[in-house]
Design an enzyme around this catalytic site. Sequence first.
Site, mmCIF file in Angstrom:
data_model
loop_
_atom_site.group_PDB
_atom_site.id
_atom_site.type_symbol
_atom_site.label_atom_id
_atom_site.label_comp_id
_atom_site.label_asym_id
_atom_site.label_seq_id
_atom_site.Cartn_x
_atom_site.Cartn_y
_atom_site.Cartn_z
ATOM 1 N N GLY A 195 0.825 -1.205 0.000
ATOM 2 C CA GLY A 195 0.000 0.000 0.000
ATOM 3 C C GLY A 195 0.855 1.249 0.000
ATOM 4 O O GLY A 195 2.088 1.185 0.046
ATOM 5 N N SER A 197 2.913 3.724 1.368
ATOM 6 C CA SER A 197 3.552 3.755 2.687
ATOM 7 C C SER A 197 5.030 4.110 2.585
ATOM 8 O O SER A 197 5.885 3.219 2.638
ATOM 9 C CB SER A 197 3.383 2.384 3.374
ATOM 10 O OG SER A 197 3.740 1.335 2.488
ATOM 11 N N LYS A 250 3.148 -1.305 -10.176
ATOM 12 C CA LYS A 250 3.108 0.160 -10.018
ATOM 13 C C LYS A 250 4.509 0.760 -10.113
ATOM 14 O O LYS A 250 4.664 1.921 -10.505
ATOM 15 C CB LYS A 250 2.411 0.532 -8.706
ATOM 16 C CG LYS A 250 3.035 -0.048 -7.434
ATOM 17 C CD LYS A 250 4.087 0.829 -6.811
ATOM 18 C CE LYS A 250 4.691 0.173 -5.584
ATOM 19 N NZ LYS A 250 5.763 0.979 -4.988
ATOM 20 N N ASP A 303 -1.235 2.863 -3.981
ATOM 21 C CA ASP A 303 0.215 2.827 -4.097
ATOM 22 C C ASP A 303 0.682 3.374 -5.438
ATOM 23 O O ASP A 303 1.747 3.993 -5.545
ATOM 24 C CB ASP A 303 0.713 1.389 -3.908
ATOM 25 C CG ASP A 303 2.097 1.318 -3.289
ATOM 26 O OD1 ASP A 303 2.666 2.379 -2.973
ATOM 27 O OD2 ASP A 303 2.604 0.203 -3.093
ATOM 28 N N THR A 307 3.398 6.402 -5.680
ATOM 29 C CA THR A 307 4.691 6.137 -6.292
ATOM 30 C C THR A 307 4.901 6.946 -7.563
ATOM 31 O O THR A 307 6.035 7.295 -7.900
ATOM 32 C CB THR A 307 4.822 4.627 -6.604
ATOM 33 O OG1 THR A 307 4.476 3.881 -5.445
ATOM 34 C CG2 THR A 307 6.228 4.260 -7.005
ATOM 35 N N SER A 313 9.867 8.544 -4.305
ATOM 36 C CA SER A 313 9.858 7.211 -4.900
ATOM 37 C C SER A 313 11.146 6.953 -5.666
ATOM 38 O O SER A 313 11.544 7.737 -6.539
ATOM 39 C CB SER A 313 8.661 7.065 -5.842
ATOM 40 O OG SER A 313 8.834 5.973 -6.723
ATOM 41 N N ASN A 315 11.645 4.571 -7.858
ATOM 42 C CA ASN A 315 11.337 4.260 -9.251
ATOM 43 C C ASN A 315 10.999 5.521 -10.038
ATOM 44 O O ASN A 315 11.420 5.671 -11.193
ATOM 45 C CB ASN A 315 10.183 3.253 -9.301
ATOM 46 C CG ASN A 315 10.576 1.921 -8.684
ATOM 47 O OD1 ASN A 315 11.271 1.125 -9.291
ATOM 48 N ND2 ASN A 315 10.137 1.688 -7.449
ATOM 49 N N VAL A 338 17.506 0.083 -3.784
ATOM 50 C CA VAL A 338 16.980 -0.714 -4.896
ATOM 51 C C VAL A 338 15.720 -0.076 -5.471
ATOM 52 O O VAL A 338 14.805 0.296 -4.736
ATOM 53 C CB VAL A 338 16.664 -2.147 -4.427
ATOM 54 C CG1 VAL A 338 16.031 -2.957 -5.550
ATOM 55 C CG2 VAL A 338 17.936 -2.825 -3.933
ATOM 56 N N GLU A 340 12.935 -1.425 -7.516
ATOM 57 C CA GLU A 340 12.446 -2.737 -7.949
ATOM 58 C C GLU A 340 11.891 -2.728 -9.377
ATOM 59 O O GLU A 340 11.933 -3.738 -10.067
ATOM 60 C CB GLU A 340 11.360 -3.233 -6.982
ATOM 61 C CG GLU A 340 11.850 -3.576 -5.587
ATOM 62 C CD GLU A 340 12.174 -5.052 -5.427
ATOM 63 O OE1 GLU A 340 12.496 -5.700 -6.436
ATOM 64 O OE2 GLU A 340 12.101 -5.539 -4.290
#
Length: 412
Positions: A195, A197, A250, A303, A307, A313, A315, A338, A340
């Site tokens: 979620g 967070s 996401k 999320d 993001t 974020s 990403n 990282v 992802e």
Amino acid sequence: MLRYIAARRNNIVKSRPASVVFCSHHFLRSTHSTASLSAAKFTMLSVPSTPPPKSKILVFGAGNFGSCLADHLGNSDHEVSMWSREARFVEYFNKTHRNPDYLKDHEFSTNIRVVGPEIPSKEMMKQMDVLLFAIPTQAVRETLIKLQHSFDRANLPLMIFVNKGIESGTQALTLEIIADTCGSEIARAATFISGPSFAKEIVCRQPTSVSVASLTESQARKASEIFHEPWFRCYTGSDPIGLELAGALKNVYAIATGLADGLGFENNTRAGLITRGLAEMTRIGTAYGASPLTFLGLAGVGDLFLTCSSPTSRNYTVGYRLGKGEPLEDIIKTLGSVAEGVTTVKGLKKIIDEMQVSAPLANGIYSLLYEGKDLHEGIQELMCRPPSRELDLPEKAGEPAKRLMHKLGLDV
């Protein structure tokens, strides 16, 4: 709602040496007495006097999110051990109660003890009520292989996973990795949390809500009870496949929105990318066998929105820096943690091709990252596609999920 939160916080502060105060903007760690609550000027309400039982919890992973959740659980009066593979981290944290790599300005709960760098012993594992895995998806299989011989299968702890991604090479979700390494019984009881967070907001006790899902709903409820606080709400569900896919996908669309921002596009473009990203991830998830409703919840659109719209974020940051012209290799080397989505899109590409589902955004990100696609040419191809139906779900759906359910002994 705010009156209830203030009342709950008042009850908690009275019973804890390290108090947390709810202010008009967020929760803050405080060394002041409960008298400081008077500044909030909320009417106090009665709350349940019997708190949930406290647990012994072992957190695998001392990174940004792992240490943040350990702090949350420690401040909820659970007895928390956190494993790190680095000896210097173990010594530093236990001495200072600070993380030398992440959330550096935050003083962590004194209910946390760091262990390592050796893998926790079988004797230690037997004492735990909860095992919480906050490690990158690409490391989950290796870690579980090392640990699975230490599990007391007659008295298994609650196992919770908070990683978000798809394993490269196998295209496996974490649920399948658990089944491969630990067996179907453990996989059926595994619980997943996802979620909107961000770690830095959780440690400040800013109100946060997450999804908690398991194939065994009683396990999801247990996890929810352990994590649930007035500033950290948990909503349970029974679709861990959808929750995992939403959390993984996401990150790919966050790269796309960051890229657009880096190129100088503004609000119209971002809103369009987020909306089309939601439609695309719902289509992929439904084709896989997940419930489309899962993508409308906190693990999905919640999320995704967070993001895709915040420089916090990782990403999004990768995409933004790509949009500014930086090579991917340089971004990964200097990111500090990282992202992802960069690895997830590899597995996602194979899943999309296998299911033959339309996913132009995800395919575009894959081409940009791994096929040398020119950025501006890719954008032109996306925007020059012919008009299409806005919302649709695949007619044939569920084959990957059916195979996974068969592996888990849950044929439907």
